[in-house]
Design a protein around this motif. Structure first.
Motif, short mmCIF file in Angstrom:
data_model
loop_
_atom_site.label_atom_id
_atom_site.label_comp_id
_atom_site.label_asym_id
_atom_site.label_seq_id
_atom_site.Cartn_x
_atom_site.Cartn_y
_atom_site.Cartn_z
N TYR A 23 -22.18 17.73 -39.85
CA TYR A 23 -21.20 17.57 -38.77
C TYR A 23 -21.47 18.58 -37.64
CZ TYR A 23 -18.84 14.38 -41.87
OH TYR A 23 -18.56 13.30 -42.67
N ARG A 24 -21.92 19.76 -38.03
CA ARG A 24 -22.26 20.77 -37.03
C ARG A 24 -23.42 20.28 -36.16
NH1 ARG A 24 -20.54 26.08 -37.78
NH2 ARG A 24 -18.98 26.25 -39.43
N THR A 25 -24.38 19.60 -36.77
CA THR A 25 -25.54 19.12 -36.01
C THR A 25 -25.13 18.00 -35.06
OG1 THR A 25 -26.90 19.73 -37.89
CG2 THR A 25 -27.93 18.30 -36.27
N ARG A 49 -14.55 37.43 -44.28
CA ARG A 49 -15.91 36.99 -44.66
C ARG A 49 -16.66 36.44 -43.46
NH1 ARG A 49 -14.10 33.40 -49.73
NH2 ARG A 49 -13.85 35.02 -51.29
N ARG A 50 -15.99 35.57 -42.72
CA ARG A 50 -16.65 34.94 -41.56
C ARG A 50 -16.98 35.98 -40.50
NH1 ARG A 50 -17.42 29.63 -40.81
NH2 ARG A 50 -18.10 30.02 -42.92
N TYR A 51 -16.05 36.95 -40.32
CA TYR A 51 -16.25 38.03 -39.34
C TYR A 51 -17.51 38.83 -39.72
CZ TYR A 51 -15.13 42.59 -37.22
OH TYR A 51 -15.19 43.78 -36.54
N ALA A 91 -6.35 21.41 -38.29
CA ALA A 91 -6.89 20.15 -37.78
C ALA A 91 -7.55 19.36 -38.90
CB ALA A 91 -7.91 20.44 -36.67
N ASP A 92 -8.34 20.02 -39.74
CA ASP A 92 -9.05 19.32 -40.82
C ASP A 92 -8.07 18.74 -41.85
OD1 ASP A 92 -11.42 20.01 -39.60
OD2 ASP A 92 -11.97 21.59 -41.02
N SER A 93 -6.96 19.46 -42.07
CA SER A 93 -6.01 19.01 -43.10
C SER A 93 -5.09 17.92 -42.60
CB SER A 93 -5.13 20.18 -43.57
OG SER A 93 -5.93 21.25 -43.96
N VAL A 122 -18.63 8.82 -36.58
CA VAL A 122 -19.39 9.98 -37.06
C VAL A 122 -19.29 10.07 -38.58
CG1 VAL A 122 -19.57 12.51 -36.94
CG2 VAL A 122 -19.02 11.21 -34.87
N ARG A 123 -18.07 9.95 -39.09
CA ARG A 123 -17.88 10.04 -40.54
C ARG A 123 -18.64 8.93 -41.26
NH1 ARG A 123 -14.87 14.22 -41.41
NH2 ARG A 123 -15.54 14.10 -43.55
N GLU A 124 -18.56 7.74 -40.69
CA GLU A 124 -19.23 6.59 -41.30
C GLU A 124 -20.73 6.88 -41.51
OE1 GLU A 124 -19.46 2.68 -39.09
OE2 GLU A 124 -17.30 2.98 -39.40
N GLU A 159 -6.68 27.38 -37.02
CA GLU A 159 -6.61 26.14 -36.22
C GLU A 159 -7.48 25.04 -36.82
OE1 GLU A 159 -7.56 26.54 -32.01
OE2 GLU A 159 -6.17 28.24 -32.03
N ARG A 160 -8.68 25.43 -37.25
CA ARG A 160 -9.62 24.44 -37.80
C ARG A 160 -9.09 23.87 -39.12
NH1 ARG A 160 -15.09 25.01 -39.73
NH2 ARG A 160 -15.03 27.26 -39.43
N ASP A 161 -8.54 24.75 -39.97
CA ASP A 161 -7.96 24.26 -41.24
C ASP A 161 -6.83 23.28 -40.98
OD1 ASP A 161 -9.65 25.87 -42.62
OD2 ASP A 161 -8.14 27.36 -43.19
N ARG A 220 -15.43 18.75 -47.15
CA ARG A 220 -13.96 18.63 -47.12
C ARG A 220 -13.49 17.41 -47.90
NH1 ARG A 220 -15.59 22.39 -44.82
NH2 ARG A 220 -14.68 23.67 -43.17
N ASP A 221 -14.37 16.40 -48.02
CA ASP A 221 -13.96 15.09 -48.54
C ASP A 221 -14.93 14.58 -49.60
OD1 ASP A 221 -16.15 14.84 -46.86
OD2 ASP A 221 -15.57 12.86 -46.14
N ILE A 222 -15.69 15.47 -50.21
CA ILE A 222 -16.71 15.01 -51.16
C ILE A 222 -16.05 14.39 -52.40
CG2 ILE A 222 -18.80 15.62 -52.47
CD1 ILE A 222 -18.97 16.04 -49.37
O1 CDP Z 1 -18.77 26.86 -43.01
P1 CDP Z 1 -17.37 26.39 -42.71
O2 CDP Z 1 -16.55 26.33 -43.95
O3 CDP Z 1 -16.73 27.17 -41.60
O4 CDP Z 1 -17.47 24.93 -42.11
P2 CDP Z 1 -18.44 23.73 -42.50
O5 CDP Z 1 -18.32 23.44 -43.95
O6 CDP Z 1 -19.79 24.01 -41.96
O7 CDP Z 1 -17.79 22.50 -41.70
C1 CDP Z 1 -17.64 22.49 -40.29
C2 CDP Z 1 -16.62 21.43 -39.93
O8 CDP Z 1 -17.16 20.14 -40.28
C3 CDP Z 1 -15.29 21.51 -40.69
O9 CDP Z 1 -14.32 22.31 -40.02
C4 CDP Z 1 -14.84 20.05 -40.78
O10 CDP Z 1 -14.10 19.65 -39.67
C5 CDP Z 1 -16.15 19.27 -40.77
N1 CDP Z 1 -16.52 18.74 -42.09
C6 CDP Z 1 -15.94 17.54 -42.49
O11 CDP Z 1 -15.11 16.99 -41.80
N2 CDP Z 1 -16.30 16.98 -43.68
C7 CDP Z 1 -17.21 17.57 -44.47
N3 CDP Z 1 -17.55 16.95 -45.60
C8 CDP Z 1 -17.79 18.80 -44.09
C9 CDP Z 1 -17.41 19.36 -42.90
#
Ligand code: CDP
Length: 225
Positions: A38-40, A155-157, A182-184, A107-109, A178-180, A129-131
């Motif tokens: 997803y990052r790519t 850790r991230r810092y 949005a993702d949740s 994108v997810r598809e 914020e990211r958590d 997140r959804d494996i």
């Molecule tokens: O490393 P970090 O935990 O910060 O994030 P990541 O695992 O590299 O994922 C980056 C972003 O991609 C997440 O915030 C999700 O929005 C998305 N992602 C997703 O939607 N589904 C996945 N299976 C993996 C990542």
């Protein structure tokens, strides 16, 4: 011995990828970092100045980009159209954009299709997140990794400092929150534990202890199959 599918889901910086990488090396499994995918996609969109809410443009991008993940025990390498972007995709602006772009159906598809293709034969550990809920709901072993948000932000810092950046702790913390959120809360494949996932709090654990714990669950599971 049967080679199974192991799913590790959880919020940002919960220790999924480090644990997944080490456990894969220990088991002789392949580690698939789905966040890197997803990052790519996010990096590809950023580079061509694409508005991710433009469905046609996004669909065209998804049909034309080439994304390759090369597995190495010491860490995966990620390629966008043949270029190694492993470093660039870890930048904080890409984390934000990855979260936004990963909420899009097209994108997810595409990514789920790729992940299923890479993992279907087993002998793999995927983190994301959804494996356990969407990509491989029948995975033989599922973990959901959590840790207090302050621990994850710390850790991230430290990771960002190690990479040569000069991050601000409070910004790292608020971006993770914020990211958590949005993702949740997204409609598609939200970050939630699968019903049959084993919940692991990585907060009080060192990395070796974490891997040891996952490995002990693996041994129990494999003995029961
Ligand atoms: O490393 P970090 O935990 O910060 O994030 P990541 O695992 O590299 O994922 C980056 C972003 O991609 C997440 O915030 C999700 O929005 C998305 N992602 C997703 O939607 N589904 C996945 N299976 C993996 C990542």
């Amino acid at each position: 011995m049967r080679r199974i599918i192991i799913a590790i889901d959880g919020p940002a910086a919960s220790g999924k990828s480090t644990a997944a990488k080490l456990l894969a090396a220990r088991l002789g499994y392949v580690y698939i970092d789905t966040g890197a995918m997803y990052r790519t996609c996010a990096l590809a969109a950023k580079r061509c100045g694409l508005d991710i809410n433009d469905d046609d443009a996004l669909s065209q991008l998804m049909n034309t980009i080439r994304l390759d993940i090369e597995y190495h025990e010491e860490g995966n390498r990620t390629y966008l159209n043949g270029e190694d972007v492993s470093r660039e995709i870890r930048e904080p602006d890409i984390s934000r954009l990855a979260s936004a772009i990963s909420a899009k159906a097209i994108v997810r598809e595409k990514m789920v299709e790729l992940q299923r293709r890479l993992g279907e034969k087993g002998g793999v550990i995927l983190d994301g997140r959804d494996i356990g809920t969407v990509v491989f709901p029948n995975a033989e072993l599922k973990f959901f990794m959590i840790a207090p948000v302050e621990t994850r932000a710390r850790r991230r810092y430290l990771e960002l400092i190690e990479k040569g950046s000069n991050p601000d702790y409070d910004t790292v913390l608020s971006e993770l929150e914020e990211r958590d959120k949005a993702d949740s809360s997204r409609a598609l494949a939200p970050l939630i534990p699968a019903k049959d996932a084993i919940c692991i709090d990585s907060g009080p654990l060192g990395i070796e202890e974490q891997v040891e714990l996952l490995h002990s669950y693996y041994q129990t599971r494999i003995a029961s199959i």
